[in-house]
Design a protein around this motif. Structure first.
Motif, PDB file in Angstrom:
ATOM      1  N   PRO A 148       0.727  -1.771  -0.002  1.00  0.00           N
ATOM      2  CA  PRO A 148       0.319  -0.383   0.510  1.00  0.00           C
ATOM      3  C   PRO A 148       0.981   1.151  -0.366  1.00  0.00           C
ATOM      4  O   PRO A 148       2.122   1.173   0.075  1.00  0.00           O
ATOM      5  N   ARG A 149       0.627   2.555  -0.354  1.00  0.00           N
ATOM      6  CA  ARG A 149       1.373   3.837  -0.409  1.00  0.00           C
ATOM      7  C   ARG A 149       1.581   3.859   0.530  1.00  0.00           C
ATOM      8  O   ARG A 149       0.599   3.936   1.858  1.00  0.00           O
ATOM      9  N   ALA A 150       2.872   4.466   1.325  1.00  0.00           N
ATOM     10  CA  ALA A 150       3.593   4.561   3.070  1.00  0.00           C
ATOM     11  C   ALA A 150       2.470   5.604   2.302  1.00  0.00           C
ATOM     12  O   ALA A 150       3.459   7.253   1.792  1.00  0.00           O
ATOM     13  N   GLU A 151       3.146   6.586   3.704  1.00  0.00           N
ATOM     14  CA  GLU A 151       2.943   7.143   4.653  1.00  0.00           C
ATOM     15  C   GLU A 151       3.699   8.909   3.957  1.00  0.00           C
ATOM     16  O   GLU A 151       3.662   9.855   3.723  1.00  0.00           O
ATOM     17  N   VAL A 152       4.595   8.702   4.030  1.00  0.00           N
ATOM     18  CA  VAL A 152       6.080   9.129   3.773  1.00  0.00           C
ATOM     19  C   VAL A 152       5.918  10.506   1.974  1.00  0.00           C
ATOM     20  O   VAL A 152       6.784  10.637   2.207  1.00  0.00           O
ATOM     21  N   ALA A 153       5.192   8.414   1.068  1.00  0.00           N
ATOM     22  CA  ALA A 153       4.950   9.073   0.086  1.00  0.00           C
ATOM     23  C   ALA A 153       5.016  10.933  -0.591  1.00  0.00           C
ATOM     24  O   ALA A 153       5.460  10.600  -1.072  1.00  0.00           O
ATOM     25  N   ASP A 154       3.760  10.926   0.075  1.00  0.00           N
ATOM     26  CA  ASP A 154       3.115  12.545  -0.638  1.00  0.00           C
ATOM     27  C   ASP A 154       4.098  13.726   0.144  1.00  0.00           C
ATOM     28  O   ASP A 154       4.773  14.718   0.135  1.00  0.00           O
ATOM     29  N   HIS A 155       4.887  13.645   1.642  1.00  0.00           N
ATOM     30  CA  HIS A 155       6.255  13.715   2.105  1.00  0.00           C
ATOM     31  C   HIS A 155       7.825  14.333   0.603  1.00  0.00           C
ATOM     32  O   HIS A 155       8.176  15.097   0.708  1.00  0.00           O
ATOM     33  N   ALA A 156       7.948  12.935   0.646  1.00  0.00           N
ATOM     34  CA  ALA A 156       8.565  13.089  -0.513  1.00  0.00           C
ATOM     35  C   ALA A 156       8.684  13.706  -2.004  1.00  0.00           C
ATOM     36  O   ALA A 156       9.561  14.080  -2.516  1.00  0.00           O
ATOM     37  N   ALA A 157       7.319  13.473  -1.966  1.00  0.00           N
ATOM     38  CA  ALA A 157       7.071  13.638  -3.789  1.00  0.00           C
ATOM     39  C   ALA A 157       6.633  15.646  -3.036  1.00  0.00           C
ATOM     40  O   ALA A 157       7.265  16.327  -4.415  1.00  0.00           O
TER      41      ALA A 157
END
Ligand code: GLY
Ligand code: MN
Ligand code: MN
Length: 502
Positions: A37-46
């Motif tokens: 599943p999509r990781a919480e950090v994905a949005d921060h890294a984007a």
């Protein structure tokens, strides 16, 4: 344990039978793992990538995670990715060696993130069961392309496609983070040379250095999520320190006590987080006066102080960096307390200088002044040297004999975070809300320091906390760990009492 394909294992190059190959490649259940599943950090890294994209419009940016490093012959150190790669991709402790993040410029502006890595080889391949570095049979689960894409929200490709993809683009507008992966850097240099349009090698290196500096500097202000990760790392480290306190009697009893202390902290680091954020300093007695005492080979003796500088790195790779100097027997002697309290006063002064608008270097100046004042009052500076004279950065500095290091550094995914920034942006930079810095003065009187009073010799003290710059001052993120001399004694009594009653 070595696999069939180790290049140096000459004694193992007996051919493998076809029967064996076929047998090993068969009889495995279908791989029906669903993508992560999509990781919480994905949005921060984007968001981090978007910020970098604005800084280098139209350029192709190559950010390698780095590869395995040989420890000895055919065994490697535990892999830890390059911090810039981890920060931009969102990958932490689960990073795969040899991964590379490329930010591809898009025709309509902005960049597209492509993560190149080595997905697991299918089970009917030899790599699966013969490759001891990468084969899943040997090293366990590895993510698939679909996993990486769904978890991190970016495009993923097989690492084997990287070279051809890089060769397709405009090599003149290519930058690479140089030290992360020397072989890849060489490839990028070759492509740029072949393109012919590139500037000189020196100019290229400066362009690359500019990228590395930007990547280092963009981590200097932590967002709320990152501050939350730091709180987790510090809470874990707190537990590790309490485990050390509980084990001090055992460290004395067993002998080779510094190793024992290091091991106990390491146990908590592995259990609570990904591991230690840097080599722990477990320095008892005179070893505390060796600033980077990471050998940890000494004894822990009753009556001595033990200086422990250690931090736990959690899975997102944020690390704490905390020092406590503990009286092994639970109470400071008068002379130990005198030195300890001076360092604590310097630390309080350093912390009070942590506020927006102040310069980073004000932290050191404030703590340093208190250190110098104590040394002056104790009569340690040469005859006739005044406080003002020793504090003169150009012509003074006698007091620094007993504290040669700086008082502070930025802290985050690297223990010495944002180190590539230039002086103007680091030492002379303004403190801003969201920055996290250490405040860590010390006093060190080596056993053979003939300029130190005899009773001081062999005593070293450092106190280090991790401090967040807030809108109107600071928050000591490690405030829950006692630091005053009496509070430390109470802490030791409480923790060792609790461990005895277990
Ligand atoms: N442990 C390294 C430092 O305190 O900077
Ligand atoms: Mn530090
Ligand atoms: Mn430290």
């Amino acid at each position: 344990m070595t696999s069939e394909n180790q290049p140096k294992a000459g004694h193992r190059d007996t051919p493998v039978s076809t029967v064996f190959r076929e047998f090993m490649a068969s009889g495995w259940a279908a791989d029906d793992r669903s993508p992560a599943p999509r990781a919480e950090v994905a949005d921060h890294a984007a968001l981090r990538r978007a910020a970098l994209s604005l800084r280098f419009p139209g350029e192709r940016l190559v950010v390698p995670g780095g590869g395995l490093k040989v420890r000895s012959n055919d065994t490697d150190f535990t892999f830890r990715p390059h911090t810039a790669f981890a920060h931009l991709s969102g990958i932490g402790s689960d990073a795969e060696p040899d991964s590379v993040l490329v930010l591809e410029p898009e025709a309509e502006g902005g960049h597209r993130a492509v993560l190149y890595f080595r997905p697991p080889a299918p089970r009917d391949t030899e790599e699966f069961y013969t490759d001891s570095r990468y084969g899943e049979f040997w090293v366990g689960y590895r993510p698939t392309v679909a996993d990486v894409e769904s978890r991190l929200g970016l495009t993923a490709r097989h690492i084997d496609e990287l070279e051809a993809d890089l060769a397709k683009g405009d090599a003149a507008r290519l930058r690479v983070v140089r030290p992360a992966d020397p072989k890849l850097t060489e490839l990028v240099d070759t492509l740029r040379t072949q393109a012919g349009t590139s500037p000189t090698a020196e100019e290229r290196q400066e362009a690359d250095a500019e990228l590395a500096r930007e990547l280092s500097g963009m981590r200097i202000v932590k967002d709320a999520w990152e501050v939350g990760e730091m709180r987790k790392a510090i809470a874990a480290t707190h537990k590790g320190f309490e485990a050390i306190i509980a084990t001090l009697p055992e460290a004395v009893r067993k002998g080779r006590g510094e190793r024992w202390v290091e091991g106990v902290f390491g146990l908590y680091a592995r259990h609570e987080g990904n591991g230690i954020g840097y080599e722990s300093i477990c320095a008892a007695g005179d070893h505390a006066n060796t600033i980077h005492w990471t050998k940890n080979t000494g004894e822990v003796r009753e009556g001595d102080l033990i200086l422990v500088d250690a931090g736990i790195e959690i899975d997102s790779l944020f690390t704490a960096d905390i020092t406590r100097t503990l009286p092994v027997s639970g109470r400071f002697t008068d002379v130990q307390r005198k030195i300890y309290d001076a360092v604590h006063a310097a630390q309080r002064a350093g912390m009070e200088a942590v506020r927006p608008g102040n310069k980073f270097s004000d932290i050191h100046a404030a703590a340093n002044e208190v250190i110098a004042r104590h040394l002056h009052e104790w009569g340690l500076l040469p005859e006739g040297v005044t406080l003002e004279q020793t504090l003169d950065p150009e012509n003074g500095g006698w007091h620094r004999r007993w504290m040669v290091h700086g008082t502070s550094h930025h802290l985050g995914m690297d223990v010495h975070d944002c180190q590539l920034l230039l002086r103007a942006d680091y030492m002379d930079g303004e403190l801003k809300p969201g920055m996290i810095v250490t405040v860590e003065p010390g006093l060190y009187f080596k056993a053979d320091d003939l300029l130190a009073p005899e009773e001081f010799r062999g005593i070293g003290v450092r106190i280090e906390d991790d401090v967040l710059v807030t809108e109107d001052g600071y928050e000591n993120l490690s405030a829950a760990m006692p630091r005053g001399s009496h509070e430390v004694e109470e802490w030791i009594a409480r923790v060792s009492g609790a461990s005895e009653n277990r």
